[in-house]
Design an enzyme around this catalytic site. Structure first.
Site, PDB file in Angstrom:
ATOM      1  N   HIS A 229    -132.464 -71.849  26.101  1.00 39.02           N
ATOM      2  CA  HIS A 229    -132.419 -70.397  25.936  1.00 39.02           C
ATOM      3  C   HIS A 229    -131.365 -69.755  26.832  1.00 39.02           C
ATOM      4  O   HIS A 229    -130.916 -70.330  27.828  1.00 39.02           O
ATOM      5  CB  HIS A 229    -133.796 -69.786  26.229  1.00 39.02           C
ATOM      6  CG  HIS A 229    -134.251 -69.980  27.655  1.00 39.02           C
ATOM      7  ND1 HIS A 229    -133.742 -69.263  28.722  1.00 39.02           N
ATOM      8  CD2 HIS A 229    -135.176 -70.816  28.190  1.00 39.02           C
ATOM      9  CE1 HIS A 229    -134.318 -69.633  29.836  1.00 39.02           C
ATOM     10  NE2 HIS A 229    -135.197 -70.581  29.549  1.00 39.02           N
TER      11      HIS A 229
ATOM     12  N   GLU B 122    -142.630 -74.473  28.002  1.00 40.48           N
ATOM     13  CA  GLU B 122    -142.201 -74.968  29.297  1.00 40.48           C
ATOM     14  C   GLU B 122    -143.378 -75.517  30.092  1.00 40.48           C
ATOM     15  O   GLU B 122    -144.547 -75.227  29.796  1.00 40.48           O
ATOM     16  CB  GLU B 122    -141.512 -73.833  30.073  1.00 40.48           C
ATOM     17  CG  GLU B 122    -140.867 -74.236  31.392  1.00 40.48           C
ATOM     18  CD  GLU B 122    -139.779 -75.295  31.234  1.00 40.48           C
ATOM     19  OE1 GLU B 122    -140.095 -76.384  30.721  1.00 40.48           O
ATOM     20  OE2 GLU B 122    -138.625 -75.040  31.642  1.00 40.48           O
TER      21      GLU B 122
END
Length: 293
Positions: free
Chosen positions: A93, A167
């Site tokens: 990202h 994550e």
């Protein structure tokens, strides 16, 4: 079939002195300079033409030395045959608000894509504009989700969000500034930074969980119909995805680094074996580079 090749190759003299260095080198005839090559075949070989050879090369691999094919490259991730070979592009990202502030992010959803991160996502989108992808998979956490939505603009298929791409969960460290976490939890923070595979909270090892999630994510991706996939997610899970594909354990976690907006590419054969084609490509972050692979 048998064939004979004759060659007479002159040898340069090795006894040229400094005073002779401006003169033409002496040519010595070698009595062993004629050699013969014998080859046999059950049937005559077809003539080789430049056009046919070039066509075969273009179909097999790039002209820059890429492998034409591979088997037993590493342990199969799937243990089952895939419907076809696969190509998977992994993207980290764009820069997030907590990246900028130097905070521990983990699985928190409070860190959002920054203005700079939006620009990085746009650069990724333009860099991949000529690439066809059958599907895009993303972490549902905000900073990755926003990056994927920018990358996937104008594509027909809907985005697919997988929890396995989230994550690593870092418990009480999440949201803390790195400098503060080091002061308040020196043992835990130092273990996470310097010996992450042994970082443990209440009997839970986040990296071991992350490796399990990475293997699950690969199965979800590789058994999806199609041949070319885009995956948008986070740094730690990207490390786990790369390591599991290459047969590396959690102790190699920090051996790999991925920049915000960095692209990595894997090819998988039908046996589910991985070949890392590119790691952390970032040319598009510095110029208007367009990828073709």
């Amino acid at each position: 079939m048998s064939c004979t090749a004759l060659s007479t190759t002159p040898f340069l003299s090795s006894s040229i002195t400094i005073s002779d260095s401006r003169k033409s080198p002496k040519i010595l005839d070698c009595p062993c300079s004629t050699f013969r090559i014998l080859c046999s075949s059950a049937s005559p070989d077809p003539p080789i033409t430049i056009a046919s050879t070039t066509e075969k090369l273009e179909k097999s691999a790039s002209l820059t030395g890429g492998a034409y094919d591979f088997q037993r490259a590493t342990t199969s991730l799937t243990q089952k045959l895939l419907s076809s070979p696969k190509k998977v592009t992994l993207v980290r990202h764009g820069l997030s608000s907590w990246n900028k502030e130097g905070r521990v992010q983990g699985s928190s959803n409070l860190s959002v894509l920054s203005e700079a991160g939006v620009a990085q996502a746009e650069r990724c989108r333009m860099a991949l504009a000529d690439m066809h992808f059958d599907q895009c998979f993303s972490s549902p956490i905000s900073r990755a989700k926003s990056t994927a939505e920018i990358l996937w603009q104008g594509r027909d298929q809907p985005l697919v969000f997988h929890d396995s791409l989230k994550e690593a969960h870092l418990f009480f460290l999440e949201g803390m500034r790195n400098v503060d976490a080091r002061k308040e939890y020196p043992i835990e923070f130092t273990t996470w930074r310097e010996d992450p595979s042994n970082f443990c909270v209440n009997g839970v090892y986040p990296l071991r969980k992350l490796w399990e999630a990475a293997r699950e994510a690969w199965l979800e991706i590789l058994f999806t119909p199609g041949e070319n996939f885009l995956v948008v997610t986070h740094k730690s899970i990207l490390r786990a995805l790369i390591c599991t594909a290459l047969g590396l354990g959690p102790e190699r976690f920090r051996a790999i680094d991925i920049n915000n907006g960095g692209l990595s590419v894997f090819r998988f054969n039908k046996q589910g074996e991985a070949m890392l084609q590119s790691l952390n490509m970032t040319a598009h972050m510095y110029n208007d580079h367009i990828y073709h692979y």
